[in-house]
Write a protein that holds these residues in place. Structure first.
Motif, mmCIF file in Angstrom:
data_model
loop_
_atom_site.group_PDB
_atom_site.id
_atom_site.type_symbol
_atom_site.label_atom_id
_atom_site.label_comp_id
_atom_site.label_asym_id
_atom_site.label_seq_id
_atom_site.Cartn_x
_atom_site.Cartn_y
_atom_site.Cartn_z
ATOM 1 N N SER A 47 -2.139 3.593 -5.831
ATOM 2 C CA SER A 47 -2.043 2.221 -5.477
ATOM 3 C C SER A 47 -1.384 1.376 -6.621
ATOM 4 O O SER A 47 -1.549 2.165 -7.877
ATOM 5 N N LYS A 95 0.808 -1.321 0.023
ATOM 6 C CA LYS A 95 0.231 0.111 0.270
ATOM 7 C C LYS A 95 0.865 1.439 -0.031
ATOM 8 O O LYS A 95 0.539 2.268 -0.658
ATOM 9 N N ASP A 111 -11.257 -1.716 -7.361
ATOM 10 C CA ASP A 111 -10.179 -0.956 -7.308
ATOM 11 C C ASP A 111 -9.727 -0.686 -8.668
ATOM 12 O O ASP A 111 -9.680 -1.248 -9.719
ATOM 13 N N GLY A 134 2.241 1.785 -3.256
ATOM 14 C CA GLY A 134 1.588 2.414 -4.254
ATOM 15 C C GLY A 134 1.321 4.055 -4.123
ATOM 16 O O GLY A 134 1.119 4.883 -4.974
ATOM 17 N N ARG A 135 1.037 4.413 -2.644
ATOM 18 C CA ARG A 135 1.193 5.903 -2.541
ATOM 19 C C ARG A 135 2.356 6.505 -3.017
ATOM 20 O O ARG A 135 2.505 7.855 -3.307
ATOM 21 N N ASP A 185 -6.379 -6.549 2.669
ATOM 22 C CA ASP A 185 -7.555 -6.277 1.802
ATOM 23 C C ASP A 185 -8.942 -6.862 2.593
ATOM 24 O O ASP A 185 -9.676 -6.004 2.318
#
Length: 519
Positions: free
Chosen positions: A64, A47, A455, A50-51, A303
């Motif tokens: 993401s 995560k 997503d 992704g950021r 998730d």
């Protein structure tokens, strides 16, 4: 086998538990500690990746990883592990356990550090470098599976062999726990030193530049326990059972005698298929099925917890808070379900036996998976999250006090010495094939069937509820496959492999000198 070699094997089976046994458990176990830390810590930082590398401040949600990148980052190490299990399993039977054992650990050390130093001028190049080093990290990890299991099985006596092999494997639980604790500590330290607003308050400022150090440090720390035990691993002696086999093969007259009795058969022969074909099918298939479920649960529990609301929406947190909450959830599951399950196996496997632990484990995993899947919408409503997490943790408990442990132990016990490492490698590789299917398949399958809730970058899937049904079906099939695998509790390796029958025909006397002198 000749009388002297038989005396060695008989002495090993009757040897008392001594200091060198515990030293071997620690040295081999630290490899598995590293294996688990390296394989599962990636799920704690995806995560964050992704950021950092795929941020779009104009989007209502944080960046993401694109589907293909997420699949590669999560699964590439498993691909390397599969290849390493086959290669080092075969090499361990050809060159000896000791001569190969240090190679795998050094490869893990180098690639753990290199993974954290992944470089590039673009997000794609950073991810490509990371995936390259994680593949070779997995390759080294793969070698640890057949070699550690085989070495421990050949060191141990028949009364405590299961507990010793299980203790090595149980270090995985501490590795998973350590990954969560390390991530908790680092995210807390960096959050306090470099606070940031929630994404919905200030998208650009919610990911502080220093967050890039966090995932790199987490990955590099995986090298530390492996490096600390490298010296002791190189000093471990070759196992007495492999040495006895080597001495026989070095003397033509003994080898001719063995071949005349039909004992010298290879993996791809009708004699192996007749004696051990169903056993190999059973160990490989059971390992495949449990890893589909186990790795799906482990790699994507963040998730699942997000889907039921236990972890807040990403946009309500800054980057480091999200890392903290993900690691907190996974640490609690590891502490309450994963680690206890491993050690229940250690203490009870030589009492209950492998067969019953595996059978009951698969059965209970099926029950709890269905317990999560059938009333799934109930679990997603406020106030029911704690009960969901408890049941989810129980699936991990019975995986580890069950097939996740026994599928590692049994292949090291039931095959002949000359093929033991190879057959363990094949069984383990089948397991990693299941893990790859779990890692790649669950990533896509668990997406919502409603396009509005999918997503970014993904297509609609079958949803978490139906994915849990699929995992329950895998566990049920594992329950049935268990009947192909023999019970090895209290029996010598030679009894299980069929080599003892030929030994008895030679009328060799059994002698039990001190086990410590043999190794």
């Amino acid at each position: 086998m000749a009388s002297r070699q038989l005396q060695v094997l008989s002495a090993l089976d009757g040897a008392k538990t001594q200091l060198y046994h515990f030293r071997a458990i620690v040295v081999a176990g630290m490899g598995f500690f590293t294996d688990a830390y390296d394989l599962f810590c990636i799920s704690l930082v995806t995560k964050l990746l992704g950021r950092i590398y795929y941020a779009d401040p104009s989007s209502p949600n944080p960046g993401s990883l694109p589907p293909n990148v997420a699949a590669a980052v999560n699964g590439v190490a498993l691909c390397g592990t599969l290849a390493g299990q086959l290669f080092f399993g075969w090499l361990g039977d050809k060159l000896g356990r000791k001569s190969v054992y240090g190679m795998t650990l050094m490869l893990m050390v180098v690639c753990s550090v290199a993974s954290g130093l992944s470089f590039g001028h673009t997000p794609a190049s950073v991810m490509a470098t990371l995936c390259f080093f994680r593949f070779w990290l997995g390759f080294g990890i793969g070698g640890d599976y057949p070699l550690s299991a085989t070495i421990m099985s050949e060191y141990a006596n028949k009364k405590t062999r299961g507990a010793f092999i299980a203790a090595v494997f149980a270090m995985q639980g501490f590795g998973i726990l350590a990954g969560g604790v390390v991530t908790l500590v680092l995210s807390t330290v960096f959050r306090n030193a470099f606070p940031g607003p929630a994404y919905q308050v200030d998208a650009a400022a919610s990911t502080v530049p220093q967050a890039d150090y966090v995932w790199r440090i987490i990955l590099m720390l995986g090298a530390l326990p492996a490096a600390l035990t490298y010296y002791w691993r190189t000093k471990m002696p070759e196992t007495a059972r492999y040495t006895a086999l080597s001495e026989i093969e070095a003397e033509p007259e003994k080898l001719d005698e063995i071949m005349a009795r039909g004992e010298d058969y290879g993996l791809f022969t009708s004699r192996f298929a007749k004696r051990h074909g169903l056993h190999l099918l059973g160990t490989a298939t059971a390992w495949f099925l449990v890893d589909v479920a186990y790795y799906s649960q482990n790699l994507f529990q963040k998730d699942i917890f997000g889907s039921i609301g236990w972890i807040p929406k990403a946009r309500t947190m800054d980057a480091l808070e999200e890392v903290f909450r993900i690691s907190l959830a996974q640490t609690l599951i590891a502490l309450c379900g994963t680690v206890p399950g491993y050690w229940f196996t250690v203490f009870l496997i030589d009492v209950i036996g492998r067969f019953w632990i595996q059978l009951v484990g698969f059965a209970m995993m099926t029950v709890f998976m269905l317990g999560l899947a059938v009333p799934y919408h109930h679990w997603t409503t406020p106030g029911n999250h704690v009960d969901f997490v408890v049941m989810y943790g129980l699936t991990f408990f019975f995986a580890n006090f069950g097939p996740n442990a026994t599928t590692f132990i049994v292949p090291a016990e039931i095959f002949p010495a000359r093929l033991r490492s190879t057959c363990h490698g094949i069984s383990a590789a089948a397991g990693k094939a299941g893990a790859i299917i779990g890692a790649f398949g669950f990533l896509y399958a668990a997406q919502s069937p409603d396009p509005a809730h999918v997503d970014a970058g993904y297509k609609p899937g079958i949803g978490v509820q139906k994915a849990l049904y699929v995992l329950a079906a895998c566990n049920l099939l594992g329950f049935l496959v268990t009947f192909l695998v023999p019970e090895s509790k209290g029996k010598s390796l030679e009894e299980m492999s069929g080599e003892a029958h030929a030994e008895e025909g030679n009328g060799a006397n059994k002698v039990c000198p001190s086990g410590e002198q043999l190794v």
